[in-house]
Design an enzyme around this catalytic site. Sequence first.
Site, PDB file in Angstrom:
ATOM      1  N   PHE A  11       0.831  -1.210   0.000  1.00 51.66           N
ATOM      2  CA  PHE A  11       0.000   0.000   0.000  1.00 51.66           C
ATOM      3  C   PHE A  11       0.875   1.276   0.000  1.00 51.66           C
ATOM      4  O   PHE A  11       0.943   1.996  -1.013  1.00 51.66           O
ATOM      5  CB  PHE A  11      -0.936  -0.069   1.218  1.00 51.66           C
ATOM      6  N   ALA A  82       9.076  -2.786   3.792  1.00 50.08           N
ATOM      7  CA  ALA A  82       8.530  -4.154   3.799  1.00 50.08           C
ATOM      8  C   ALA A  82       8.247  -4.592   5.226  1.00 50.08           C
ATOM      9  O   ALA A  82       9.104  -4.470   6.106  1.00 50.08           O
ATOM     10  CB  ALA A  82       9.522  -5.118   3.148  1.00 50.08           C
ATOM     11  N   GLU A 132       2.366   3.275  16.436  1.00 53.93           N
ATOM     12  CA  GLU A 132       1.903   2.258  17.393  1.00 53.93           C
ATOM     13  C   GLU A 132       2.993   1.826  18.371  1.00 53.93           C
ATOM     14  O   GLU A 132       2.700   1.228  19.403  1.00 53.93           O
ATOM     15  CB  GLU A 132       1.376   1.024  16.650  1.00 53.93           C
ATOM     16  N   LYS A 159       7.631  -3.908  15.386  1.00 57.66           N
ATOM     17  CA  LYS A 159       8.085  -2.648  14.778  1.00 57.66           C
ATOM     18  C   LYS A 159       9.000  -1.910  15.765  1.00 57.66           C
ATOM     19  O   LYS A 159      10.021  -1.328  15.365  1.00 57.66           O
ATOM     20  CB  LYS A 159       6.896  -1.759  14.390  1.00 57.66           C
ATOM     21  N   LYS A 194      -7.974  -3.559   6.320  1.00 57.72           N
ATOM     22  CA  LYS A 194      -7.873  -2.407   7.233  1.00 57.72           C
ATOM     23  C   LYS A 194      -9.206  -1.654   7.227  1.00 57.72           C
ATOM     24  O   LYS A 194      -9.975  -1.735   6.253  1.00 57.72           O
ATOM     25  CB  LYS A 194      -6.739  -1.477   6.792  1.00 57.72           C
ATOM     26  N   ASN A 254     -13.483   5.901  15.790  1.00 58.33           N
ATOM     27  CA  ASN A 254     -13.871   4.974  14.720  1.00 58.33           C
ATOM     28  C   ASN A 254     -15.340   5.115  14.342  1.00 58.33           C
ATOM     29  O   ASN A 254     -15.687   5.182  13.155  1.00 58.33           O
ATOM     30  CB  ASN A 254     -13.611   3.522  15.148  1.00 58.33           C
ATOM     31  N   PRO A 287      -8.278  -7.916  20.980  1.00 58.72           N
ATOM     32  CA  PRO A 287      -7.543  -8.021  22.254  1.00 58.72           C
ATOM     33  C   PRO A 287      -6.424  -6.978  22.315  1.00 58.72           C
ATOM     34  O   PRO A 287      -5.738  -6.748  21.322  1.00 58.72           O
ATOM     35  CB  PRO A 287      -6.938  -9.435  22.211  1.00 58.72           C
TER      36      PRO A 287
HETATM   37  P1  NAD Z   1       1.363  -3.535   3.376  1.00 64.45           P
HETATM   38  O1  NAD Z   1       1.044  -4.715   4.232  1.00 64.45           O
HETATM   39  O2  NAD Z   1       0.316  -2.944   2.512  1.00 64.45           O
HETATM   40  O3  NAD Z   1       2.595  -3.875   2.425  1.00 64.45           O
HETATM   41  C1  NAD Z   1       3.728  -4.562   2.877  1.00 64.45           C
HETATM   42  C2  NAD Z   1       4.571  -4.929   1.661  1.00 64.45           C
HETATM   43  O4  NAD Z   1       5.742  -5.603   2.150  1.00 64.45           O
HETATM   44  C3  NAD Z   1       3.872  -5.890   0.693  1.00 64.45           C
HETATM   45  O5  NAD Z   1       4.105  -5.476  -0.643  1.00 64.45           O
HETATM   46  C4  NAD Z   1       4.519  -7.222   0.985  1.00 64.45           C
HETATM   47  O6  NAD Z   1       4.548  -8.072  -0.153  1.00 64.45           O
HETATM   48  C5  NAD Z   1       5.915  -6.797   1.393  1.00 64.45           C
HETATM   49  N1  NAD Z   1       6.561  -7.803   2.261  1.00 64.45           N
HETATM   50  C6  NAD Z   1       6.024  -8.382   3.366  1.00 64.45           C
HETATM   51  N2  NAD Z   1       6.898  -9.275   3.874  1.00 64.45           N
HETATM   52  C7  NAD Z   1       8.008  -9.226   3.086  1.00 64.45           C
HETATM   53  C8  NAD Z   1       9.245  -9.904   3.110  1.00 64.45           C
HETATM   54  N3  NAD Z   1       9.518 -10.838   4.034  1.00 64.45           N
HETATM   55  N4  NAD Z   1      10.175  -9.599   2.174  1.00 64.45           N
HETATM   56  C9  NAD Z   1       9.904  -8.663   1.208  1.00 64.45           C
HETATM   57  N5  NAD Z   1       8.726  -8.014   1.137  1.00 64.45           N
HETATM   58  C10 NAD Z   1       7.796  -8.294   2.059  1.00 64.45           C
HETATM   59  O7  NAD Z   1       1.952  -2.448   4.391  1.00 64.45           O
HETATM   60  P2  NAD Z   1       1.761  -0.870   4.425  1.00 64.45           P
HETATM   61  O8  NAD Z   1       0.510  -0.562   5.128  1.00 64.45           O
HETATM   62  O9  NAD Z   1       2.019  -0.322   3.091  1.00 64.45           O
HETATM   63  O10 NAD Z   1       2.958  -0.467   5.400  1.00 64.45           O
HETATM   64  C11 NAD Z   1       4.271  -0.248   4.879  1.00 64.45           C
HETATM   65  C12 NAD Z   1       5.189   0.142   6.025  1.00 64.45           C
HETATM   66  O11 NAD Z   1       4.702   1.321   6.659  1.00 64.45           O
HETATM   67  C13 NAD Z   1       5.277  -0.907   7.135  1.00 64.45           C
HETATM   68  O12 NAD Z   1       6.603  -0.953   7.592  1.00 64.45           O
HETATM   69  C14 NAD Z   1       4.342  -0.394   8.207  1.00 64.45           C
HETATM   70  O13 NAD Z   1       4.751  -0.828   9.484  1.00 64.45           O
HETATM   71  C15 NAD Z   1       4.513   1.098   8.048  1.00 64.45           C
HETATM   72  N6  NAD Z   1       3.362   1.934   8.450  1.00 64.45           N
HETATM   73  C16 NAD Z   1       2.108   1.646   7.974  1.00 64.45           C
HETATM   74  C17 NAD Z   1       1.044   2.489   8.318  1.00 64.45           C
HETATM   75  C18 NAD Z   1      -0.349   2.248   7.796  1.00 64.45           C
HETATM   76  O14 NAD Z   1      -1.286   2.938   8.207  1.00 64.45           O
HETATM   77  N7  NAD Z   1      -0.569   1.313   6.884  1.00 64.45           N
HETATM   78  C19 NAD Z   1       1.271   3.597   9.146  1.00 64.45           C
HETATM   79  C20 NAD Z   1       2.567   3.842   9.629  1.00 64.45           C
HETATM   80  C21 NAD Z   1       3.603   3.010   9.255  1.00 64.45           C
HETATM   81  O1  DAU Z   2      -1.175   3.768  13.464  1.00 63.04           O
HETATM   82  C1  DAU Z   2      -0.487   3.237  12.373  1.00 63.04           C
HETATM   83  C2  DAU Z   2      -0.956   1.830  12.101  1.00 63.04           C
HETATM   84  O2  DAU Z   2      -2.257   1.937  11.538  1.00 63.04           O
HETATM   85  C3  DAU Z   2      -0.042   1.057  11.174  1.00 63.04           C
HETATM   86  O3  DAU Z   2       1.215   0.889  11.796  1.00 63.04           O
HETATM   87  C4  DAU Z   2      -0.633  -0.318  10.838  1.00 63.04           C
HETATM   88  O4  DAU Z   2       0.186  -0.980   9.893  1.00 63.04           O
HETATM   89  C5  DAU Z   2      -2.004  -0.106  10.254  1.00 63.04           C
HETATM   90  O5  DAU Z   2      -2.626  -1.355  10.004  1.00 63.04           O
HETATM   91  C6  DAU Z   2      -2.883   0.720  11.197  1.00 63.04           C
HETATM   92  O6  DAU Z   2      -3.195  -0.029  12.406  1.00 63.04           O
HETATM   93  P1  DAU Z   2      -4.656   0.020  13.067  1.00 63.04           P
HETATM   94  O7  DAU Z   2      -4.808  -1.198  13.890  1.00 63.04           O
HETATM   95  O8  DAU Z   2      -4.917   1.327  13.714  1.00 63.04           O
HETATM   96  O9  DAU Z   2      -5.564  -0.037  11.718  1.00 63.04           O
HETATM   97  P2  DAU Z   2      -6.870  -0.880  11.352  1.00 63.04           P
HETATM   98  O10 DAU Z   2      -7.357  -0.333  10.049  1.00 63.04           O
HETATM   99  O11 DAU Z   2      -6.674  -2.342  11.484  1.00 63.04           O
HETATM  100  O12 DAU Z   2      -7.891  -0.421  12.484  1.00 63.04           O
HETATM  101  C7  DAU Z   2      -8.240   0.942  12.662  1.00 63.04           C
HETATM  102  C8  DAU Z   2      -9.219   1.025  13.825  1.00 63.04           C
HETATM  103  O13 DAU Z   2     -10.458   0.411  13.428  1.00 63.04           O
HETATM  104  C9  DAU Z   2      -8.751   0.273  15.063  1.00 63.04           C
HETATM  105  O14 DAU Z   2      -9.199   0.965  16.231  1.00 63.04           O
HETATM  106  C10 DAU Z   2      -9.477  -1.062  14.964  1.00 63.04           C
HETATM  107  C11 DAU Z   2     -10.778  -0.709  14.272  1.00 63.04           C
HETATM  108  N1  DAU Z   2     -11.358  -1.774  13.412  1.00 63.04           N
HETATM  109  C12 DAU Z   2     -10.572  -2.351  12.472  1.00 63.04           C
HETATM  110  C13 DAU Z   2     -11.058  -3.347  11.660  1.00 63.04           C
HETATM  111  C14 DAU Z   2     -10.175  -3.995  10.628  1.00 63.04           C
HETATM  112  C15 DAU Z   2     -12.696  -2.130  13.549  1.00 63.04           C
HETATM  113  O15 DAU Z   2     -13.430  -1.572  14.407  1.00 63.04           O
HETATM  114  N2  DAU Z   2     -13.177  -3.119  12.750  1.00 63.04           N
HETATM  115  C16 DAU Z   2     -12.427  -3.757  11.818  1.00 63.04           C
HETATM  116  O16 DAU Z   2     -12.936  -4.667  11.129  1.00 63.04           O
END
Ligand code: NAD
Ligand code: DAU
Length: 349
Positions: A11, A82, A132, A159, A194, A254, A287
């Site tokens: 993403f 990654a 987080e 992380k 998500k 939320n 949890p």
């Molecule tokens: P994502 O799960 O969408 O993508 C992760 C990518 O990493 C995928 O393309 C997957 O194929 C690749 N990957 C996973 N395991 C691997 C491995 N062993 N070797 C090589 N590639 C591998 O994740 P995202 O939401 O895009 O998050 C990217 C980074 O940003 C992560 O480090 C995450 O902790 C951080 N982050 C995410 C959020 C968020 O809201 N999504 C917020 C803050 C930080």
């Molecule tokens: O804060 C940054 C983080 O945000 C990133 O590091 C993570 O990679 C990313 O997945 C995200 O974590 P969250 O746990 O906050 O995101 P998620 O979308 O899973 O959940 C957002 C909020 O919504 C959380 O309070 C849980 C709630 N939720 C989530 C899902 C999937 C629900 O109520 N129902 C659901 O089905």
Amino acid sequence: MKILITGGAGFIGSHVVRRFVTKHPEHHIYNLDALTYAGNLENIKDIEHAKNYTFLKGDITDAAYIQSVFEKYQFDGVVHLAAESHVDRSITDPMAFVKTNVFGTVNLLNAARDLWKGDYEGKRFYHVSTDEVYGTLGATGLFTEETPYAPNSPYSASKASSDHFVRAYGETYGLPYVLTNCSNNYGPHHFPEKLIPLFIHNIIEEKPLPVYGDGNYTRDWLFVIDHARAIDLVFHEGKNAETYNIGGFNEWKNIDLVKVLCTLMDRKLGRAEGSSAQLITFVKDRPGHDLRYAIDATKINTQLGWQPSVTFEEGLAKTIDWFFDNQEWLANVTSGAYQEYYQKQYVNE
Ligand code: NAD
Ligand code: DAU
């Protein structure tokens, strides 16, 4: 520079790769990704033939392979995204998170250290992390760069561990690094496990919207393209051995966010106002669910001049439009293994 970006088919990584490839023709970008369930080359199809872009399919947990690509391509910089990224999956399978997020990061640090051999001029290891790691906030206060680490989920613990290793390699071996901790992202290509993309998908399908607990949990939402802009800026202008928090001062409970999303989706789908909100279903809580995240982004604002480019209203509208225009993408990623995951995760729905 020759820059290795890891996780660039995911993403956030796909937006970072696109930005670096298109805005920085002076760099060559190597996108290394294992293409797990979360990785999808469709996310970066538009730039796959760019001259300054190479895709490498590989796993960061494979130390010998990682050493070999560093030797072969002689990277000057690393932007490491990654990871296993979904909290709910970390609760059912913590070891997958230890392997990729901890061992994988240390493999990259070792390979960078072995290649650069103490000659760190023009070199940089950028580690992308999350808010987080700071644990949870009560009703008031914000996470600053000085907030002590207190991770509560296996995901955030993995992380936090990777962040500590990056800092330790800076302190112990002088490895040049920068680290950012960002809040919740949303936007195009967000995997529908998500909250926001899952609920957009379920509203389209008229399926229940599973809100965990009472829905009174707070997250701080940032449009993914603004995160990619921040990563570009910090990579090029951030100070060595510094941490920057990234966030848009945009907190939402939320349940309030879900109600706004329902209203926007009703309009988009031409359904009667209030019909999507009827899909809201309160389900068993996650949890160890962190109550509230909220980022103080003053440091990156004042020191590097970064701020979000879109409001939440604009970002959410762009996101909804993208999911509507890309229903084939949504259908592809929600077939097969996704169905199995969904049944297990929402069994009590
Ligand atoms: P994502 O799960 O969408 O993508 C992760 C990518 O990493 C995928 O393309 C997957 O194929 C690749 N990957 C996973 N395991 C691997 C491995 N062993 N070797 C090589 N590639 C591998 O994740 P995202 O939401 O895009 O998050 C990217 C980074 O940003 C992560 O480090 C995450 O902790 C951080 N982050 C995410 C959020 C968020 O809201 N999504 C917020 C803050 C930080
Ligand atoms: O804060 C940054 C983080 O945000 C990133 O590091 C993570 O990679 C990313 O997945 C995200 O974590 P969250 O746990 O906050 O995101 P998620 O979308 O899973 O959940 C957002 C909020 O919504 C959380 O309070 C849980 C709630 N939720 C989530 C899902 C999937 C629900 O109520 N129902 C659901 O089905």
